[in-house]
Design a protein around this motif. Sequence first.
Motif, short mmCIF file in Angstrom:
data_model
loop_
_atom_site.label_atom_id
_atom_site.label_comp_id
_atom_site.label_asym_id
_atom_site.label_seq_id
_atom_site.Cartn_x
_atom_site.Cartn_y
_atom_site.Cartn_z
N LEU A 131 -42.67 -75.98 5.17
CA LEU A 131 -41.76 -77.09 4.88
C LEU A 131 -41.88 -78.24 5.88
O LEU A 131 -41.30 -79.30 5.67
CB LEU A 131 -40.31 -76.60 4.86
N HIS A 132 -42.61 -78.02 6.99
CA HIS A 132 -42.64 -79.10 7.98
C HIS A 132 -44.00 -79.40 8.59
O HIS A 132 -44.28 -80.53 8.94
CB HIS A 132 -41.63 -78.82 9.10
N ASP A 133 -44.86 -78.38 8.74
CA ASP A 133 -46.14 -78.63 9.42
C ASP A 133 -47.17 -79.09 8.39
O ASP A 133 -48.09 -78.36 8.03
CB ASP A 133 -46.60 -77.38 10.15
N PHE A 134 -47.01 -80.31 7.93
CA PHE A 134 -47.86 -80.81 6.85
C PHE A 134 -49.33 -80.86 7.27
O PHE A 134 -50.22 -80.47 6.53
CB PHE A 134 -47.40 -82.20 6.42
N HIS A 135 -49.59 -81.35 8.47
CA HIS A 135 -50.98 -81.57 8.90
C HIS A 135 -51.80 -80.28 8.89
O HIS A 135 -52.91 -80.24 8.35
CB HIS A 135 -51.00 -82.22 10.28
N ASN A 136 -51.26 -79.23 9.48
CA ASN A 136 -52.02 -77.97 9.56
C ASN A 136 -52.11 -77.28 8.20
O ASN A 136 -53.08 -76.58 7.93
CB ASN A 136 -51.40 -77.04 10.60
N ASN A 137 -51.11 -77.46 7.36
CA ASN A 137 -51.19 -76.88 6.01
C ASN A 137 -52.19 -77.63 5.14
O ASN A 137 -52.94 -77.03 4.37
CB ASN A 137 -49.81 -76.89 5.36
N GLU A 138 -52.22 -78.94 5.27
CA GLU A 138 -53.16 -79.73 4.48
C GLU A 138 -54.60 -79.40 4.83
O GLU A 138 -55.50 -79.51 4.00
CB GLU A 138 -52.90 -81.23 4.68
N ALA A 139 -54.83 -78.99 6.07
CA ALA A 139 -56.20 -78.69 6.52
C ALA A 139 -56.82 -77.54 5.73
O ALA A 139 -58.04 -77.39 5.70
CB ALA A 139 -56.18 -78.36 8.01
N THR A 140 -55.98 -76.73 5.06
CA THR A 140 -56.50 -75.59 4.29
C THR A 140 -56.83 -75.96 2.85
O THR A 140 -57.32 -75.13 2.09
CB THR A 140 -55.47 -74.44 4.28
N VAL A 141 -56.53 -77.21 2.45
CA VAL A 141 -56.77 -77.65 1.07
C VAL A 141 -58.19 -78.16 0.94
O VAL A 141 -58.69 -78.88 1.82
CB VAL A 141 -55.76 -78.76 0.67
N SER A 142 -58.85 -77.83 -0.16
CA SER A 142 -60.29 -78.10 -0.28
C SER A 142 -60.63 -79.43 -0.95
O SER A 142 -61.80 -79.76 -1.06
CB SER A 142 -60.96 -76.96 -1.06
N ASP A 143 -59.62 -80.18 -1.44
CA ASP A 143 -59.98 -81.46 -2.05
C ASP A 143 -60.34 -82.48 -0.96
O ASP A 143 -60.19 -82.22 0.24
CB ASP A 143 -58.86 -81.99 -2.97
N SER A 144 -60.78 -83.62 -1.37
CA SER A 144 -61.31 -84.59 -0.40
C SER A 144 -60.28 -85.60 0.09
O SER A 144 -60.61 -86.54 0.80
CB SER A 144 -62.48 -85.35 -1.05
N ILE A 145 -59.02 -85.42 -0.29
CA ILE A 145 -57.96 -86.34 0.12
C ILE A 145 -57.30 -85.82 1.39
O ILE A 145 -56.99 -84.64 1.50
CB ILE A 145 -56.90 -86.50 -0.98
#
Length: 688
Positions: A196-210
């Motif tokens: 719910l709060h650590d957006f940056h580290n969670n986004e790092a696991t997403v495979s799209d290019s955005i």
Amino acid sequence: MSSHRAFQLKLNPLTGNSEWIVIEDNDESFAQNFHKPFLATTSYLDMLNDSTRNAAFRQAIQKTISKPCHVLDIGAGTGLLSMMAARAMGDEGKVTACESYLPMVKLMKKVLRLNGMEGRVKIINKRSEELQVGFDMPSRAHVLVSEILDSELLGEGLIPTLQHAYDNLLVENAMTVPYRATIYGQLVESTFLWKLHDFHNNEATVSDSIRLTPPGLDSVLGIKRQQYAMHVNPLQEEITLLSEPFKIFEFDFWKRPESYGETELCVKATNDGRVHVVVSWWVLQLDQEGTIYYSTAPRWISSPTITSPIGWCDHWKQCVWFVPGSGISILQGEEIRLLATHTETSFSYNFDTLVPTTEILNHRCMTGDFQLVLPPERAAIYADKEWRLSMLKAVQSMGKDRLLCLVVDDSVFLPLLVAKLSEASVMSLLPGLRERGLQYLQAVAHANGLSHSCIEVLEKNVQQLNMDDIHQKKVDLLIAEPFYVGYDGMLPWQNLRFWRDRTTLNDILSEDALTIPSKGILRACAMSLPDLWKSRCCLSSIEGFDHSVVNATLGACGHPPELEEGPCLPFFVWQCGEFDVLSETFDVMEFDFSKQICECQGKSQVKFTKRGVCHGFVLWIDWVMDLQNSIVISTGPDKKYWKQGVKLLGTPRTVDPQSLTGVQPCSAVVEACFSPLKGELKIILDFL
């Protein structure tokens, strides 16, 4: 000629525009509308149904007010505490009830009249800071009774209210109910709360290019640094407790409080883990002797002072403070230093560790010059792999021959995604974000391999947009998530503002324009919701005072003849205490976004799958993102990031899919009608 007038803002969710409603003290039309649930979205009903709270205040008031005196009730609401004080003094003594919200003053007058207390309680329709001794009150008060507490304790202005009262409204050595409040905390590890709060580290696991937080811009998007009120009990199975509970602050109501305080604590870890949040709660001591208590602690906390169990309620929850970043790793037996501070209205925490070998992460917030602040659930959605993959597939499904894309909502993900995946020119309205959204997109465009000019933000309302604004080109792709800033506390179908926007923009759309999402499906299921229903059920006698007159205005369930069912209200169902799904999920109606907005109707038979007590129906919208109906984003009760609409029954019904008595199994029909004028959804429940 009226002596009082108040103005209340009412939002039209489909236009995003607010209009002022005038409330006058002698307004007959308002009085005639009192059968409508005017105050249904407030917490008054839930609070008045909290029998543990009511009993604790009654006991403490009876114990504290033993002789006639002058009592001041600040934030009087329906006048319950004022009437308790008046009753405790008998025929003598006087009570001044201070309530600033005019609709509640109107309601309080009805309650006092019903209970024969009109002459015993003087109502002042002002903020307590505006009260003047000798004008509003005959003299300073000997006793203060008040309940201006929120989940965080201080958020409703408790400290400045007490400071002003001690300086101006109370005698020396005045008595108070409550007497004291103590804040407790506990260190916790929770993957869900971390997301719910650590957006940056969670986004790092997403495979799209955005990348919404590209390297070097880690904190350009985040959540507000504050405590968040939340029911943590449903998360108990996925929480690891990393410390014993610890006392943080104590607030004595019987003396003038300080505006600022800080304390440093050494907390010893009871388990190995990663500290993601500080969970906090408060314990209220209502009497001076320390025999009457109330607590907002999570259910895993046992306390010798709390003898009776506190039931579920929605007006007071626990609070969570998110440790920035991915948390602090700690080993059992290690100590961590916690610095807690409070201002007049809030708390904050900072950490330092005492053990040199402990991994210390860079957990201080990188503010930079600019940060786009989102609600925690929205930050979690933006980093959710499944959600992002659905959006990616939806944009890919449109093909590459689109020339002009208009993003009509407050999405900052879609403009980047469309610009990255297609050759289309991208324009965005960002109706709620406006300048902040523009700054954000400019900040991250280059890091996503895009030029600053590839996304144009149109600083106009939907109603004002014309062909000049879009360079005389027709829009052939209209897209939204949909997400509108400020709508996170609203009913799911109020996001159909997207459909209204699409209709308003009809003249600038090309004949073959594609709309994403292509349609919305209103879905529902029957549920057992005993805790929620109990908190919303109609009131009769509260500690000996008749409150039946408030039921219709507060939107209570089961209040014949005017209101058999409660209004539909937004809730995170997973936070509504005990619940159980009793039927299959069924479709009620569809909204076709390729057409202009119109009145819609739907009806569906309910197929019960489990025996139980049905307290109501939960409704939500599934967004169909493509023409093939293959990409669907659900906002249903199994999704923790979205609120659903809950329609409670006037009278709970026992349902059984397979009647063992030879009688026909119970069945029901749900019918709904959507009005495009006000964005209202009328729901009719019929048990056959």
